[in-house]
Structures are given as C-alpha cells and as structure tokens.
Design a protein around this motif. Structure first.
Motif, mmCIF file in Angstrom:
data_model
loop_
_atom_site.group_PDB
_atom_site.id
_atom_site.type_symbol
_atom_site.label_atom_id
_atom_site.label_comp_id
_atom_site.label_asym_id
_atom_site.label_seq_id
_atom_site.Cartn_x
_atom_site.Cartn_y
_atom_site.Cartn_z
ATOM 1 N N THR A 60 8.203 -0.609 22.115
ATOM 2 C CA THR A 60 9.431 -1.346 21.758
ATOM 3 C C THR A 60 10.607 -0.418 21.491
ATOM 4 O O THR A 60 11.731 -0.655 21.942
ATOM 5 C CB THR A 60 9.173 -2.219 20.511
ATOM 6 O OG1 THR A 60 8.044 -3.048 20.761
ATOM 7 C CG2 THR A 60 10.386 -3.084 20.199
ATOM 8 N N TYR A 63 12.571 0.671 24.513
ATOM 9 C CA TYR A 63 13.517 -0.320 25.041
ATOM 10 C C TYR A 63 14.813 -0.316 24.232
ATOM 11 O O TYR A 63 15.918 -0.387 24.781
ATOM 12 C CB TYR A 63 12.899 -1.722 25.001
ATOM 13 C CG TYR A 63 11.806 -1.951 26.027
ATOM 14 C CD1 TYR A 63 12.116 -2.096 27.382
ATOM 15 C CD2 TYR A 63 10.468 -2.040 25.639
ATOM 16 C CE1 TYR A 63 11.111 -2.313 28.313
ATOM 17 C CE2 TYR A 63 9.458 -2.256 26.568
ATOM 18 C CZ TYR A 63 9.786 -2.398 27.910
ATOM 19 O OH TYR A 63 8.806 -2.624 28.838
ATOM 20 N N ASN A 81 19.610 -6.742 28.570
ATOM 21 C CA ASN A 81 18.269 -7.069 29.061
ATOM 22 C C ASN A 81 17.195 -6.270 28.332
ATOM 23 O O ASN A 81 16.093 -6.775 28.071
ATOM 24 C CB ASN A 81 18.185 -6.810 30.562
ATOM 25 C CG ASN A 81 19.021 -7.811 31.349
ATOM 26 O OD1 ASN A 81 19.331 -8.895 30.851
ATOM 27 N ND2 ASN A 81 19.414 -7.453 32.564
ATOM 28 N N ASP A 82 17.482 -4.992 27.996
ATOM 29 C CA ASP A 82 16.506 -4.176 27.270
ATOM 30 C C ASP A 82 16.276 -4.708 25.856
ATOM 31 O O ASP A 82 15.146 -4.738 25.364
ATOM 32 C CB ASP A 82 16.963 -2.716 27.231
ATOM 33 C CG ASP A 82 16.349 -1.902 28.372
ATOM 34 O OD1 ASP A 82 15.497 -2.451 29.105
ATOM 35 O OD2 ASP A 82 16.712 -0.718 28.523
ATOM 36 N N LYS A 84 16.575 -7.747 25.037
ATOM 37 C CA LYS A 84 15.802 -8.975 25.234
ATOM 38 C C LYS A 84 14.333 -8.644 25.504
ATOM 39 O O LYS A 84 13.429 -9.324 24.991
ATOM 40 C CB LYS A 84 16.400 -9.772 26.398
ATOM 41 C CG LYS A 84 15.733 -11.126 26.614
ATOM 42 C CD LYS A 84 16.416 -11.894 27.732
ATOM 43 C CE LYS A 84 15.729 -13.232 27.956
ATOM 44 N NZ LYS A 84 16.379 -14.004 29.057
ATOM 45 N N ARG A 85 14.068 -7.570 26.307
ATOM 46 C CA ARG A 85 12.686 -7.169 26.581
ATOM 47 C C ARG A 85 11.993 -6.748 25.279
ATOM 48 O O ARG A 85 10.806 -7.011 25.070
ATOM 49 C CB ARG A 85 12.657 -6.019 27.578
ATOM 50 C CG ARG A 85 13.101 -6.425 28.987
ATOM 51 C CD ARG A 85 12.938 -5.266 29.965
ATOM 52 N NE ARG A 85 13.506 -5.591 31.264
ATOM 53 C CZ ARG A 85 14.668 -5.142 31.715
ATOM 54 N NH1 ARG A 85 15.375 -4.312 30.949
ATOM 55 N NH2 ARG A 85 15.114 -5.498 32.906
ATOM 56 N N THR A 88 10.241 -9.322 23.331
ATOM 57 C CA THR A 88 8.942 -9.790 23.830
ATOM 58 C C THR A 88 7.800 -9.150 23.054
ATOM 59 O O THR A 88 6.772 -9.784 22.766
ATOM 60 C CB THR A 88 8.807 -9.454 25.329
ATOM 61 O OG1 THR A 88 9.895 -10.059 26.032
ATOM 62 C CG2 THR A 88 7.493 -9.980 25.887
#
Length: 786
Positions: A60, A63, A81-82, A84-85, A88
């Motif tokens: 994590t 990212y 986007n990173d 958001k990744r 996850t």
C-alpha cells in the motif's frame, strides 16, 4: 558420506528458499524511491515505486508514495488512480479516499470525487475537508439540494465565516434568499470586513428585492474596497430598481473608469440611459459596445430603439436590419425582439399609428381615469398628444384643444365644465386620419391634507423642540400620514428624503438652524393637498444637558384614571402633577405624559413608538412612571389598561411585554428606572432583589457610566388608594433635596420608612429581571440654582 551430504542438502534447501524470499520482498526499491523523491527526482522515484509494486502488488505505501510523486510531476490522473488503488488494500484509511477524491475534483471528475469523498466521510465523520470538497463537487454538478446536505454537515462540525458563506451560497442557488441572507449575516458577524461576503449579501438582498438593505451592503463593500467593481455593479442594479438612474449610471461609469474595455458595462449603461430617456447617451454607449464587439446583435437592436426616439429613422432601419442578419438565437426572447424589429421596420416606412393622449397627473396609474378635485365644477386639464405626424384636430368634450405655442410635443391646457359629469370624451386625429376616440372616467380625489409628525427631534404637542446640543446642523426625522402617495416633503428649503413609492412614508433631512428660532415642514400629496407645520426651536434644554452625567434624560408618565369596568381613580392625576412639579428642579430633557391608555395603545407605545423616540433622540436615561390599577395573577404582574375587563387577564397589559419592549432598546439606554405606583402589581419586576439599598455617591463615575435597570414598586398585593403615601414621599424627597444630585437609593430609603409607618403599602426596590445591569444607578441631577 554420500548419504550425509544428501541429508545436509535436504536441511539447507528450505533455508535458502526463505532467504531468497526475504530478499525479493525487501522494500529496498521503495526506500530508493523515497530517496529519489526527497531529492526531487520524481520520475526516477516513480520507476522504483513501480518495480516495488510489481514485486509486491499489495504494498500500500508504494501506491501512496507513487501517487505523491505523480502529483509532483503534474500527472494528476495517475496520482488519483494510485490513491484509489491504495484503498483496495487499506479500505479503512480515510486519508487515501480523501486524497483520491481531492485529485478527482481537480480533474473535474466530480462524480468520482464524490464517491471517494463519501467513503472518507463514512470512515471519518469529522473529516471536514472531505465534506467541503463534496460540497464543491455538488455545486459544480449544480446539484444544490445535495450540496445543502453537505453544507449542513460542515456547519455541524465547524462554524466559521467561510462555512457560513458557502451555506448561504447554496441557499442562494436554490432561491432561498432569506436563508441565504441569514447565513451571510452570520458570516459577517464573525468577519465583518470580508469583501466577498459583503458583496454576496448585497446580491442576495437585491434578488430578494430588499433594495435599501442591498444598498447598505454595497456601500459597506465599497468602504472595504473602493475599487470593487462587483459592488458597484450590484449597486447600479439597485439604483435602477429604485428609479435612481443618475446614480445607477454613475456606478457603471466608475466601472468603466477602472475597466475601459468592459463590454457589459457599456451595454448596461446604454440600457440605463435608454430607460432614463437619455437616448443620445444610450446611442454612444451602444456604439462603443459595437466597436468592442461587432457581433453583439443586442447592441444594434437597442441602438435602433434609441435612434427611433430621436427620429433618426434611417439609422434605426439600418440597425434593425443588422440585428436581423446577426441574430441566430432561437429563444423566445430573441424571437420576440426579432418580431419587434420587423414591426418597427414596417412602421418606420408607413405611419399608421393613432395619436395617444397623456394627461399630466400624479398618483393615477389607470390610463382611463383623470383626477378631478372633489366637488369641483370646473377643471383645467394639462397634457400632451403624442404622434409621429402633425395633429389635424383635437377635442375634449367637444371643446377645441389649442396647443401651447412653441411646445415640442403637442402640449395643451384646456378648462372644462365638469359639474355633475362622471366622464369626458376625447377625439384626436392626425393628418393621416389615424383617430383616437376614447372616454375617460373622472376620478374625484379627496381634499384632506397630509398629517405631519416628528420622530426626531421630539416635539411637544405645541410643536416646540428642545435642543440638547448646540449644533449648527439639525437632523430631522418624521412621518407623513395620508390616504394617498406623497408628492413632495420639504423641511424649510431642503427637500427631504423619503420612499416615494410608499404610503405614510418616513422622511429625513439635515437643515441649517444657525440663528433660527423655527423651521417649517411642508408635505404635498399627489392630488395637490398641502400641509404645513411650524416647529419652534427652544435652546433652553442646552443648559439641562450640559454637565449632566446622566446624559439626555426622559421621563414617561402613564396615568390611567378613567376606567371602563374598574373603579376610576383620582389619585394618578394628582400624583403625576405632584411629580412633575418635583422634577421641575432637575435636569430632565423631556417629559411625555400619556393618559388613559388602552391595551393596544400601551403595547404600541412601548414596543414601537417609545423605542423609535429613544433611538432617534439618543436618550441615555429613561424613567417610566405608571400610576393606575394593577393585577398579580398566577405569578405574573399586569398593569390594567382603561379598556380592561374584570376577571379577564387577557385584556390586561402583561409586565413581560414591558420587559421585552425595554430590552429592545436597552442597547441605546444606559439607565432605566421603572416606578410602578400600581395596586396589586406584585413582585414580578423585582425577581432579583437588591439587598438593603446602599447610598450611592454622585461622584462615583461607575455609578453613572455603568448600566442600571431598576424598579421601585409601591404595592405588593394591596388595593389602590387615591391618596398615595408612596408618591407624596417620593415627591417630597425630590423637592427637599439640598444636594446637587439625588440617587434613587436615597429616595427608596425615605419612601420605605414613610410607607411603613402608614402600614398600607409595601414598597419594593430591585433590579429588573432579564435586563442588563452593571451596578450603576439612577441619579436625579439638580438644575443649577440661579
């Protein structure tokens, strides 16, 4: 040995595998990337973070670090986007959701921003920044209902000027102008000099049609920034609504001064000039717009209208044609303008319009009626006949109309017999036989003159004004009452300011009274009924106000004697007369004596009339003396109006109503003293009692400068008597006082002793519960002995 070697191989092979795994999972590349990022080598850092993620996709922190590096390089899409990744693998970290939402907002992907930010606020319900970005996202999407919910959440967490501002902004977009005004004022309470907020308040008040308040906010904004074109723009619109085109045009001219190529400012100034019938100025403004933007079709359209007004028909025709060529707008408004342009082109080439007659009269909005003074047998009518062509004939009730020689607009004046008539007929024809034939109803107008009343300075019933300051200038404020609209209000030679579109308007003016002993207020209504009232200037009060530490002091007597259902009283008349005589030796600027008041009159006087008088006349010390019947029912005290009904407490004057009224103008008054010489009034007013009154020193500045709110009551639950020991002792204490001043505490002591001996009353002295009291007190300041 071979077997041994085989066993050793079996033992060491798993260890080597573990070691190899540790090397592969080592965050070495992540650490290297962090070093690159710290050195500002963001592209190299991104490469290292990417390799680390390839080795360990669930890492994590890699990212997040890569998102930070992407953001540094301006690649907001990959950064978002990173983040958001990262959510996850770490779904409980509100910061990652917030940062993703923040970047999607910057990328104008507002729906995705809302999704991420909503997750952030779900995880952290106090994440005020996430709520703020959600609010702005909904605003960008014009989803103001949802924006309002986010704003509610923000205010629940944080009340500051900015958050109040945005809450007001959303309400304004929803058309909730009153709510928007409320929150803008809350914002200004915390940050009164915020320019943007003052401008926003001015705009909201304008949209709510609160033009005077909008004007105040514009002026406040311009005090903060005299070059604020936004404030000038709103103020120009307010002046336009107030039909003050001169000032509206001046504001647009200031905007143009600061922004010489402002197309909108020139265009709107052209419209204002057009509405103000300054057609040549309007033409000049529209021409400037066209020079800045030759494709502005509306400038051509409106310039054509102005050309028509000054009879330059060829220029008007050319502009209408240009408008028709330029406009490709299919809106209803544009189609309406196109129809008007076509119509005007037609009319300009062949005149077929019948004449129009306009009678010069004020106060008549119905074009089919003519005002005539009540009971008049003859009337003179003035007006003009408008037509593009020469007039062939004009008659009113078969009387030939002769036009005034030299007039440009067919102006006329004709006198007719109107005895017993309800209408007159008009017949007008131009040289093209376009005929006007109409009947006009005669509207009989009243002949009663307006009523004039001063608010400030206060005038006695004889029209005398007592000045408390020796100023050359005098501010005069008052009210004119009439059944009709007021045409003019003059204070001496000064035209007073007042809202011309309001009935019974309040007015104000500042006049020069140097070497004057009087001034005259003159009011005329729209039907020509005139009232004049003379006010005498008395400067004797200057001596009273000078060297008076209590400031301007007023005394209010409420004397209720002649009751409808209660027993009438003789005592209040004698008591008030006795008190007036006693107060004659003290510095009292004004005495107001109200007699036999109904409940409605008492409520209106204390809630509105006295409030306005105290405010406008800047009263510092106020004494209210009530003499009459009183009641005490269910722990509530009442004064009894003369129209009160027995055993009907709803018809009594509630003491709490008096308190509320006093509170409404306590901000203007430093010292308040209520003397209630009423039977059965009870102790409602002195919930917080003072202990045994202490003697106060007139030289103690705290006693005169600090607020005081006091009450002295003559009765507990006793019946009223016409011979009041309370008042008699009070008046004697004033009359026999040898000192320069007399504090109320000294009077209380004397009255208490005297009344106790009579055994008929139980005087009570204390603070007025609920009103500000800082430990000051009420002094009676004696006049200088001659």
């Amino acid at each position: 040995m071979g077997k041994i070697r085989f066993n050793q191989t079996l033992i060491f092979t798993p260890m080597l595998l573990v070691l190899f795994s540790l090397i592969q999972c080592s965050p070495k590349m992540y650490n290297t990337g962090k070093d690159f990022a710290a050195a500002g080598n963001y592209q190299d850092a991104i490469e290292q973070f990417t390799k680390q993620i390839e080795l360990k996709p669930e890492f994590t922190d890699a990212y997040i670090a890569r998102a930070q590096a992407y953001e540094k390089t301006g690649n907001l899409t990959e950064a978002a986007n990173d983040y958001k990744r990262a959510t996850t693998f770490d779904a409980k970290n509100a910061s990652n959701f917030y940062n993703a939402g923040r970047l999607y907002f910057d990328l104008k992907d507002y729906n995705e921003a809302i999704t991420m930010l909503s997750r952030a606020t779900t995880l952290d319900k106090k994440h005020v920044n996430a709520y703020k970005l959600k609010l702005k996202s909904y605003i960008e999407l014009k989803d103001y209902e949802k924006a309002l919910k986010e704003s509610d959440a923000i205010l629940a967490l944080e009340q500051n000027p900015q958050n109040y501002f945005w809450h007001a902004y959303v309400h304004e977009k929803l058309g909730n102008y009153n709510q928007s005004e409320t929150y803008l004022r809350k914002s200004l309470d915390k940050s009164p000099n915020a320019l943007e907020t003052n401008i926003a308040l001015a705009d909201v008040l304008y949209k709510a049609k609160k033009y005077d308040q909008s004007l105040e906010s514009c002026n406040k904004a311009l005090q903060i920034d005299s070059k604020s074109t936004e404030a000038m723009w709103i103020r120009s619109k307010v002046y336009r609504e107030k039909i003050d085109y001169t000032k509206a045009i001046e504001d647009l001219s200031r905007i143009i001064y600061f922004s010489p190529d402002n197309e909108d400012a020139f265009y709107n100034r052209g419209l204002y000039n057009q509405e103000y019938t300054k057609y040549q100025d309007a033409i000049n403004d529209f021409s400037k717009v066209i020079s800045l933007n030759s494709k502005n079709s509306l400038a051509y359209f409106n310039r054509a209208k102005s050309y028509e007004q000054i009879t330059q028909y060829s220029n008007a025709i050319a502009d209408y044609k240009t408008y028709s060529l330029l406009t490709d707008d299919n809106s209803a408004e544009a189609k309406a303008r196109m129809e008007e342009a076509d119509k005007r082109l037609y009319e300009l080439n062949r005149e077929t319009v019948k004449p129009a007659i306009v009678f010069n009269q004020s106060g008549q909005s119905d074009p089919t009626k003519i005002n005539v003074i009540e009971n008049a047998t003859t009337a003179t009518f003035k007006g003009q006949i408008n037509d593009q062509s020469k007039i062939k004939y004009a008659k009113i009730d078969d009387v030939e109309v002769t036009f005034i020689e030299g007039s440009l607009n067919n102006e006329f004046e004709v006198t007719l017999d109107v005895a017993g008539k309800e209408s007159v007929s008009v017949a007008v024809s131009d040289i093209y036989n376009n005929i006007l034939a109409a009947n006009y109803t005669l509207n009989r107008t009243e002949i009663n003159p307006p009523q004039i009343a001063l608010i400030a300075p206060f005038a006695s019933t004889s029209g005398e004004i007592y000045l408390s300051t020796d100023n050359r200038k005098l501010y005069v404020e008052g009210r004119v009452s009439d059944d009709n609209f007021i045409k003019t209000i003059m204070v001496d030679d000064m035209t007073a300011s007042y809202p011309v579109s309001s009935k019974n308007p309040e007015f104000f003016a500042t006049i020069d009274i140097a070497n004057k002993t009087k001034f005259v207020v003159k009011a005329e209504d729209i039907y020509g009924n005139i009232a004049e009232q003379e006010f005498k200037i008395n400067r004797e009060a200057l001596e009273i106000s000078q060297d008076n530490p209590m400031g301007k002091t007023w005394v209010i007597f409420i004397e209720n004697s002649n009751y409808e259902t209660f027993a009438s009283l003789n005592g209040p008349i004698k008591d008030v007369s006795m008190m007036k005589a006693a107060l004659a030796n003290y510095k009292v600027h004004n005495i107001i004596h109200k007699k036999d008041m109904t409940k409605e009159q008492m409520e209106k006087f204390f809630s509105i009339e006295l409030r306005d008088l105290v405010r406008s006349n800047q009263v510092n010390s106020l004494l209210v003396w009530y003499a009459g019947h009183g009641k005490y029912i269910n722990q509530i005290g009442y004064w009894v109006p003369i129209d009160a009904k027995r055993d009907d407490e709803f018809t009594y004057f509630n003491i709490h109503t008096l308190k509320a009224a006093l509170q409404s103008y306590s901000q203007f008054v430093t010292h308040t003293l209520v003397i209630t010489d009423a039977c059965e009034s009870g102790p409602t007013f002195y919930q917080a009692m003072r202990s045994t009154p202490q003697e106060r020193d007139c030289g103690n500045w705290e006693a005169t400068k600090f607020k005081s709110s006091q009450v002295f009551s003559s009765a507990g639950y006793e019946l009223a008597v016409d011979n009041s020991q309370f008042t008699r002792t009070f008046a004697n204490a004033l009359s026999n006082n040898p000192n320069a001043c007399l504090p109320i505490e000294n009077i209380v002591s004397k009255v208490t002793v005297a009344v106790a001996k009579s055994g008929t009353q139980k005087p009570q002295f204390g603070k007025i519960d609920g009103l500000a009291d800082e430990g000051g007190t009420f002094f009676f300041i004696a006049k200088d002995k001659q």
